[in-house]
Design an enzyme around this catalytic site. Structure first.
Site, PDB file in Angstrom:
ATOM      1  N   ARG A  16     -54.580 -31.601 118.461  1.00  0.00           N
ATOM      2  CA  ARG A  16     -53.649 -30.591 117.957  1.00  0.00           C
ATOM      3  C   ARG A  16     -54.083 -29.221 118.468  1.00  0.00           C
ATOM      4  O   ARG A  16     -55.271 -28.934 118.507  1.00  0.00           O
ATOM      5  CB  ARG A  16     -53.684 -30.586 116.422  1.00  0.00           C
ATOM      6  CG  ARG A  16     -52.600 -31.430 115.799  1.00  0.00           C
ATOM      7  CD  ARG A  16     -52.766 -31.595 114.326  1.00  0.00           C
ATOM      8  NE  ARG A  16     -52.894 -30.360 113.558  1.00  0.00           N
ATOM      9  CZ  ARG A  16     -52.891 -30.314 112.220  1.00  0.00           C
ATOM     10  NH1 ARG A  16     -52.766 -31.434 111.523  1.00  0.00           N
ATOM     11  NH2 ARG A  16     -53.020 -29.177 111.586  1.00  0.00           N
ATOM     12  N   ARG A  54     -50.775 -23.293  99.427  1.00  0.00           N
ATOM     13  CA  ARG A  54     -51.893 -22.776 100.216  1.00  0.00           C
ATOM     14  C   ARG A  54     -52.348 -21.406  99.714  1.00  0.00           C
ATOM     15  O   ARG A  54     -53.275 -20.838 100.248  1.00  0.00           O
ATOM     16  CB  ARG A  54     -51.481 -22.607 101.687  1.00  0.00           C
ATOM     17  CG  ARG A  54     -51.359 -23.898 102.475  1.00  0.00           C
ATOM     18  CD  ARG A  54     -52.704 -24.349 102.978  1.00  0.00           C
ATOM     19  NE  ARG A  54     -52.856 -24.678 104.369  1.00  0.00           N
ATOM     20  CZ  ARG A  54     -52.460 -25.789 104.992  1.00  0.00           C
ATOM     21  NH1 ARG A  54     -51.759 -26.687 104.385  1.00  0.00           N
ATOM     22  NH2 ARG A  54     -52.767 -26.003 106.248  1.00  0.00           N
ATOM     23  N   LYS A  85     -56.825 -34.980 103.787  1.00  0.00           N
ATOM     24  CA  LYS A  85     -55.666 -35.066 102.882  1.00  0.00           C
ATOM     25  C   LYS A  85     -54.523 -35.873 103.507  1.00  0.00           C
ATOM     26  O   LYS A  85     -53.947 -36.733 102.866  1.00  0.00           O
ATOM     27  CB  LYS A  85     -55.139 -33.665 102.539  1.00  0.00           C
ATOM     28  CG  LYS A  85     -56.168 -32.747 101.907  1.00  0.00           C
ATOM     29  CD  LYS A  85     -55.561 -31.402 101.549  1.00  0.00           C
ATOM     30  CE  LYS A  85     -55.045 -30.599 102.730  1.00  0.00           C
ATOM     31  NZ  LYS A  85     -56.071 -30.106 103.671  1.00  0.00           N
ATOM     32  N   ARG A  88     -58.672 -21.160 110.436  1.00  0.00           N
ATOM     33  CA  ARG A  88     -58.118 -21.982 109.350  1.00  0.00           C
ATOM     34  C   ARG A  88     -59.103 -22.110 108.204  1.00  0.00           C
ATOM     35  O   ARG A  88     -58.723 -22.077 107.035  1.00  0.00           O
ATOM     36  CB  ARG A  88     -57.706 -23.353 109.890  1.00  0.00           C
ATOM     37  CG  ARG A  88     -56.469 -23.260 110.768  1.00  0.00           C
ATOM     38  CD  ARG A  88     -56.290 -24.468 111.647  1.00  0.00           C
ATOM     39  NE  ARG A  88     -55.970 -25.648 110.888  1.00  0.00           N
ATOM     40  CZ  ARG A  88     -56.268 -26.889 111.281  1.00  0.00           C
ATOM     41  NH1 ARG A  88     -56.894 -27.097 112.421  1.00  0.00           N
ATOM     42  NH2 ARG A  88     -55.924 -27.913 110.545  1.00  0.00           N
ATOM     43  N   ARG A  98     -60.677 -34.864 116.003  1.00  0.00           N
ATOM     44  CA  ARG A  98     -59.402 -35.478 115.607  1.00  0.00           C
ATOM     45  C   ARG A  98     -58.464 -35.586 116.802  1.00  0.00           C
ATOM     46  O   ARG A  98     -58.350 -34.680 117.618  1.00  0.00           O
ATOM     47  CB  ARG A  98     -58.755 -34.614 114.520  1.00  0.00           C
ATOM     48  CG  ARG A  98     -57.376 -35.098 114.125  1.00  0.00           C
ATOM     49  CD  ARG A  98     -56.970 -34.591 112.796  1.00  0.00           C
ATOM     50  NE  ARG A  98     -56.681 -33.161 112.792  1.00  0.00           N
ATOM     51  CZ  ARG A  98     -56.275 -32.502 111.713  1.00  0.00           C
ATOM     52  NH1 ARG A  98     -56.139 -33.134 110.563  1.00  0.00           N
ATOM     53  NH2 ARG A  98     -56.014 -31.207 111.776  1.00  0.00           N
TER      54      ARG A  98
HETATM   55  P1  AMP Z   1     -51.692 -28.718 108.071  1.00  0.00           P
HETATM   56  O1  AMP Z   1     -51.142 -29.835 108.880  1.00  0.00           O
HETATM   57  O2  AMP Z   1     -51.483 -28.894 106.585  1.00  0.00           O
HETATM   58  O3  AMP Z   1     -53.130 -28.395 108.405  1.00  0.00           O
HETATM   59  O4  AMP Z   1     -50.845 -27.407 108.431  1.00  0.00           O
HETATM   60  C1  AMP Z   1     -50.803 -26.918 109.765  1.00  0.00           C
HETATM   61  C2  AMP Z   1     -50.375 -25.474 109.769  1.00  0.00           C
HETATM   62  O5  AMP Z   1     -49.055 -25.351 109.199  1.00  0.00           O
HETATM   63  C3  AMP Z   1     -51.229 -24.540 108.916  1.00  0.00           C
HETATM   64  O6  AMP Z   1     -52.400 -24.102 109.613  1.00  0.00           O
HETATM   65  C4  AMP Z   1     -50.253 -23.395 108.655  1.00  0.00           C
HETATM   66  O7  AMP Z   1     -50.084 -22.595 109.810  1.00  0.00           O
HETATM   67  C5  AMP Z   1     -48.941 -24.149 108.443  1.00  0.00           C
HETATM   68  N1  AMP Z   1     -48.764 -24.514 107.017  1.00  0.00           N
HETATM   69  C6  AMP Z   1     -48.736 -25.762 106.468  1.00  0.00           C
HETATM   70  N2  AMP Z   1     -48.552 -25.687 105.144  1.00  0.00           N
HETATM   71  C7  AMP Z   1     -48.466 -24.373 104.833  1.00  0.00           C
HETATM   72  C8  AMP Z   1     -48.290 -23.639 103.620  1.00  0.00           C
HETATM   73  N3  AMP Z   1     -48.183 -24.270 102.438  1.00  0.00           N
HETATM   74  N4  AMP Z   1     -48.254 -22.286 103.694  1.00  0.00           N
HETATM   75  C9  AMP Z   1     -48.330 -21.644 104.867  1.00  0.00           C
HETATM   76  N5  AMP Z   1     -48.527 -22.254 106.043  1.00  0.00           N
HETATM   77  C10 AMP Z   1     -48.582 -23.627 106.034  1.00  0.00           C
END
Ligand code: AMP
Length: 215
Positions: free
Chosen positions: A157, A87, A13, A168, A124
């Site tokens: 990361r 989410r 994404k 996740r 990644r």
């Molecule tokens: P991402 O980069 O989108 O994979 O997000 C990394 C981390 O940020 C996730 O594993 C969550 O811990 C937190 N996070 C990002 N977006 C959300 C969301 N909409 N709701 C809750 N936690 C989020």
């Protein structure tokens, strides 16, 4: 107008939103990127979110609402590509409540096989300086460990570790997948095959977005 880009962690994404936001009229908003910025700044939000993110769990809906408010801003001229939100169903309802200012016009599900997700996440690498993303075998940098764009150091990361990836993916299955139903019921759901090369997926997504812009 908002296009929600949804899909499991590792579906691509963020990469696709980066490519699409280089096109005129689109802006990427990533809640994950915004949270990581708060963590780097050690802001009050960052201090609360850091440990939760490191475990691969979801940060609270209240914090996410504040992030959303900051990132969306007033009525946008561009089409916003929303990466990482909603989410869970409660977040989808919150976003729906903003529809007078920020209507969701489509929720595009980037669909990728589960075994491919693990492969993508474990390989990644992200630039610590500019945030550019690479993959050790699929899209390697020219010099191992060094960013092609700014010569910054590439890092894994913390939440791409094996244990965190498992958490996740299970959070995605139990909390985020029901969001797909939410958008199906609203007639906004579109599926895009996220397997294949980045450019191929980009072409398919661009086709979907062009269709929306013409509608
Ligand atoms: P991402 O980069 O989108 O994979 O997000 C990394 C981390 O940020 C996730 O594993 C969550 O811990 C937190 N996070 C990002 N977006 C959300 C969301 N909409 N709701 C809750 N936690 C989020």
């Amino acid at each position: 107008m908002i296009v929600v880009l949804t899909g499991a962690p590792g579906a691509g994404k963020g990469t696709q939103a980066d490519l699409l936001s280089a096109l005129k009229g689109f802006r990427k908003v990533s809640t994950g990127d915004a949270l990581r910025k708060h963590v780097r700044m050690k802001s009050p939000i960052g201090l609360q979110a850091e440990a939760v993110m490191a475990r691969g769990e979801l940060v609270s809906d209240d914090i996410l609402f504040e992030i959303l408010r900051q990132e969306l801003g007033p009525k946008a001229e561009e089409m916003i590509l929303l990466d990482g939100y909603p989410r869970n169903v409660s977040q989808a309802k919150t976003l729906d409540s903003l529809k007078d200012v920020h209507p969701v016009v489509a929720a595009i599900h980037l669909d990728v096989d589960p075994h491919e997700l693990v492969n993508r996440l474990s390989g990644r690498r992200v630039c610590a300086s500019c945030g550019a993303t690479f993959h050790v075998t699929m899209t390697p940098s020219k010099v191992a460990g060094v960013c092609d764009k700014c010569d910054g150091a590439l890092q894994q990361r913390t939440d791409d570790s094996e244990e965190c990836v498992r958490t996740r993916l299970s959070v995605y299955e139990s909390l985020t997948k029901p969001v797909l139903e939410f958008y199906k019921e609203k007639g906004l759901y579109q599926r895009v095959d996220g397997m294949g090369r980045t450019e191929e997926v980009f072409g398919k997504l661009k086709g979907s977005l062009d269709g929306l812009r013409l509608a």
